[in-house]
Design a protein around this motif. Structure first.
Motif, PDB file in Angstrom:
ATOM      1  N   ASP A   1      48.719  39.516  34.965  1.00 12.12           N
ATOM      2  CA  ASP A   1      49.396  39.606  33.665  1.00 12.12           C
ATOM      3  C   ASP A   1      48.412  39.662  32.499  1.00 12.12           C
ATOM      4  O   ASP A   1      48.702  40.262  31.469  1.00 12.12           O
ATOM      5  CB  ASP A   1      50.325  38.395  33.466  1.00 12.12           C
ATOM      6  CG  ASP A   1      51.466  38.373  34.470  1.00 12.12           C
ATOM      7  OD1 ASP A   1      51.803  39.440  35.032  1.00 12.12           O
ATOM      8  OD2 ASP A   1      52.009  37.281  34.697  1.00 12.12           O
ATOM      9  N   ASP A   2      47.247  39.018  32.658  1.00  9.49           N
ATOM     10  CA  ASP A   2      46.245  38.956  31.584  1.00  9.49           C
ATOM     11  C   ASP A   2      44.852  39.175  32.178  1.00  9.49           C
ATOM     12  O   ASP A   2      44.107  38.219  32.397  1.00  9.49           O
ATOM     13  CB  ASP A   2      46.324  37.600  30.878  1.00  9.49           C
ATOM     14  CG  ASP A   2      45.369  37.492  29.701  1.00  9.49           C
ATOM     15  OD1 ASP A   2      44.751  38.511  29.311  1.00  9.49           O
ATOM     16  OD2 ASP A   2      45.222  36.368  29.178  1.00  9.49           O
ATOM     17  N   PRO A   3      44.488  40.447  32.450  1.00 11.44           N
ATOM     18  CA  PRO A   3      43.196  40.737  33.085  1.00 11.44           C
ATOM     19  C   PRO A   3      41.994  40.221  32.303  1.00 11.44           C
ATOM     20  O   PRO A   3      40.930  39.995  32.883  1.00 11.44           O
ATOM     21  CB  PRO A   3      43.169  42.262  33.170  1.00 11.44           C
ATOM     22  CG  PRO A   3      44.582  42.701  33.031  1.00 11.44           C
ATOM     23  CD  PRO A   3      45.268  41.653  32.217  1.00 11.44           C
ATOM     24  N   ALA A   4      42.147  39.978  31.023  1.00 14.00           N
ATOM     25  CA  ALA A   4      41.039  39.474  30.206  1.00 14.00           C
ATOM     26  C   ALA A   4      40.570  38.093  30.660  1.00 14.00           C
ATOM     27  O   ALA A   4      39.463  37.675  30.319  1.00 14.00           O
ATOM     28  CB  ALA A   4      41.437  39.441  28.735  1.00 14.00           C
TER      29      ALA A   4
ATOM     30  N   ALA B   1      39.447  37.449  33.413  1.00 14.03           N
ATOM     31  CA  ALA B   1      38.221  37.710  34.165  1.00 14.03           C
ATOM     32  C   ALA B   1      37.001  37.688  33.245  1.00 14.03           C
ATOM     33  O   ALA B   1      35.889  37.424  33.695  1.00 14.03           O
ATOM     34  CB  ALA B   1      38.306  39.045  34.895  1.00 14.03           C
ATOM     35  N   ASN B   2      37.199  37.956  31.951  1.00 13.27           N
ATOM     36  CA  ASN B   2      36.112  37.900  30.977  1.00 13.27           C
ATOM     37  C   ASN B   2      35.986  36.516  30.348  1.00 13.27           C
ATOM     38  O   ASN B   2      34.886  35.989  30.219  1.00 13.27           O
ATOM     39  CB  ASN B   2      36.333  38.908  29.841  1.00 13.27           C
ATOM     40  CG  ASN B   2      36.231  40.339  30.294  1.00 13.27           C
ATOM     41  OD1 ASN B   2      37.188  41.088  30.187  1.00 13.27           O
ATOM     42  ND2 ASN B   2      35.074  40.744  30.801  1.00 13.27           N
ATOM     43  N   THR B   3      37.108  35.946  29.950  1.00 14.79           N
ATOM     44  CA  THR B   3      37.068  34.712  29.179  1.00 14.79           C
ATOM     45  C   THR B   3      36.793  33.482  30.042  1.00 14.79           C
ATOM     46  O   THR B   3      36.233  32.506  29.556  1.00 14.79           O
ATOM     47  CB  THR B   3      38.375  34.497  28.396  1.00 14.79           C
ATOM     48  OG1 THR B   3      39.467  34.468  29.321  1.00 14.79           O
ATOM     49  CG2 THR B   3      38.586  35.607  27.373  1.00 14.79           C
ATOM     50  N   ASP B   4      37.182  33.514  31.321  1.00 11.02           N
ATOM     51  CA  ASP B   4      37.001  32.347  32.194  1.00 11.02           C
ATOM     52  C   ASP B   4      36.808  32.811  33.645  1.00 11.02           C
ATOM     53  O   ASP B   4      37.608  32.469  34.524  1.00 11.02           O
ATOM     54  CB  ASP B   4      38.207  31.426  32.064  1.00 11.02           C
ATOM     55  CG  ASP B   4      37.939  30.015  32.570  1.00 11.02           C
ATOM     56  OD1 ASP B   4      36.780  29.717  32.935  1.00 11.02           O
ATOM     57  OD2 ASP B   4      38.888  29.221  32.614  1.00 11.02           O
TER      58      ASP B   4
ATOM     59  N   ASP C   1      34.997  44.658  28.864  1.00 13.63           N
ATOM     60  CA  ASP C   1      36.367  44.151  28.743  1.00 13.63           C
ATOM     61  C   ASP C   1      37.242  44.615  29.908  1.00 13.63           C
ATOM     62  O   ASP C   1      37.524  45.808  30.054  1.00 13.63           O
ATOM     63  CB  ASP C   1      37.002  44.604  27.430  1.00 13.63           C
ATOM     64  CG  ASP C   1      36.328  43.984  26.221  1.00 13.63           C
ATOM     65  OD1 ASP C   1      35.739  42.894  26.362  1.00 13.63           O
ATOM     66  OD2 ASP C   1      36.397  44.587  25.130  1.00 13.63           O
ATOM     67  N   VAL C   2      37.673  43.665  30.738  1.00 11.48           N
ATOM     68  CA  VAL C   2      38.526  43.969  31.883  1.00 11.48           C
ATOM     69  C   VAL C   2      39.942  44.257  31.382  1.00 11.48           C
ATOM     70  O   VAL C   2      40.512  43.489  30.605  1.00 11.48           O
ATOM     71  CB  VAL C   2      38.520  42.807  32.894  1.00 11.48           C
ATOM     72  CG1 VAL C   2      39.519  43.061  34.021  1.00 11.48           C
ATOM     73  CG2 VAL C   2      37.110  42.600  33.447  1.00 11.48           C
ATOM     74  N   VAL C   3      40.501  45.392  31.843  1.00  9.66           N
ATOM     75  CA  VAL C   3      41.830  45.807  31.382  1.00  9.66           C
ATOM     76  C   VAL C   3      42.860  45.874  32.509  1.00  9.66           C
ATOM     77  O   VAL C   3      44.059  45.959  32.259  1.00  9.66           O
ATOM     78  CB  VAL C   3      41.768  47.170  30.657  1.00  9.66           C
ATOM     79  CG1 VAL C   3      40.949  47.056  29.370  1.00  9.66           C
ATOM     80  CG2 VAL C   3      41.204  48.266  31.547  1.00  9.66           C
ATOM     81  N   PHE C   4      42.396  45.833  33.778  1.00 12.70           N
ATOM     82  CA  PHE C   4      43.324  45.943  34.909  1.00 12.70           C
ATOM     83  C   PHE C   4      42.674  45.358  36.154  1.00 12.70           C
ATOM     84  O   PHE C   4      41.471  45.523  36.357  1.00 12.70           O
ATOM     85  CB  PHE C   4      43.676  47.414  35.167  1.00 12.70           C
ATOM     86  CG  PHE C   4      44.528  47.639  36.384  1.00 12.70           C
ATOM     87  CD1 PHE C   4      45.887  47.377  36.357  1.00 12.70           C
ATOM     88  CD2 PHE C   4      43.961  48.101  37.565  1.00 12.70           C
ATOM     89  CE1 PHE C   4      46.672  47.576  37.483  1.00 12.70           C
ATOM     90  CE2 PHE C   4      44.734  48.304  38.701  1.00 12.70           C
ATOM     91  CZ  PHE C   4      46.096  48.046  38.655  1.00 12.70           C
TER      92      PHE C   4
END
Length: 123
Positions: free
Chosen positions: A81-84, A86-89, A33-36
């Motif tokens: 603003d939303d590092p996630a 990088a995981n979701t798309d 999970d990417v957080v930053f």
């Protein structure tokens, strides 16, 4: 539009003299999970393989390397603003930055999808 890959698990798509760069599905899977994300400054110039940013997850931090030499022309503020993303798309909305190519011939030396799949199989 051509997509190429690096041994460091970045992808790059080229349209004209502008390339979009992000991390591969394999990279985001390995990170968790990417957080930053630390994105480069617009206007800054990088050499190929120079560290252009950092991605941090709950597991680790990893450098994002410049696949080709050039100048940053845009960064993905939505990713900041939303590092996630990088995981979701990772291959679309989760792109990191856009760069104006200074040496388009460098793109030819990067891996195509088949070569990148072989790299993953052998690692």
């Amino acid at each position: 539009m051509t997509t190429k890959y690096t041994e460091d698990h970045e992808w790059i798509t080229v349209e004209g003299d502008i390339a979009t760069v992000g991390i591969t599905v394999h990279a985001q899977d390995a990170l968790g999970d990417v957080v930053f994300v630390d994105l480069p400054e617009v206007g800054k110039t990088f050499d190929q393989k120079e560290v252009a940013g950092v991605v941090e997850s709950v597991k680790a931090a990893a450098d994002v390397y410049m696949p080709i030499s050039g100048q940053i022309v845009e960064v993905n503020e939505a990713l900041r603003d939303d590092p996630a993303l990088a995981n979701t798309d990772p291959l679309a909305a989760g792109w990191f930055f856009k760069v104006k190519l200074s040496d388009a011939s460098q793109v030819d030396a990067l891996m195509d999808a088949t070569a990148y799949d072989e790299l993953l199989k052998n690692s």
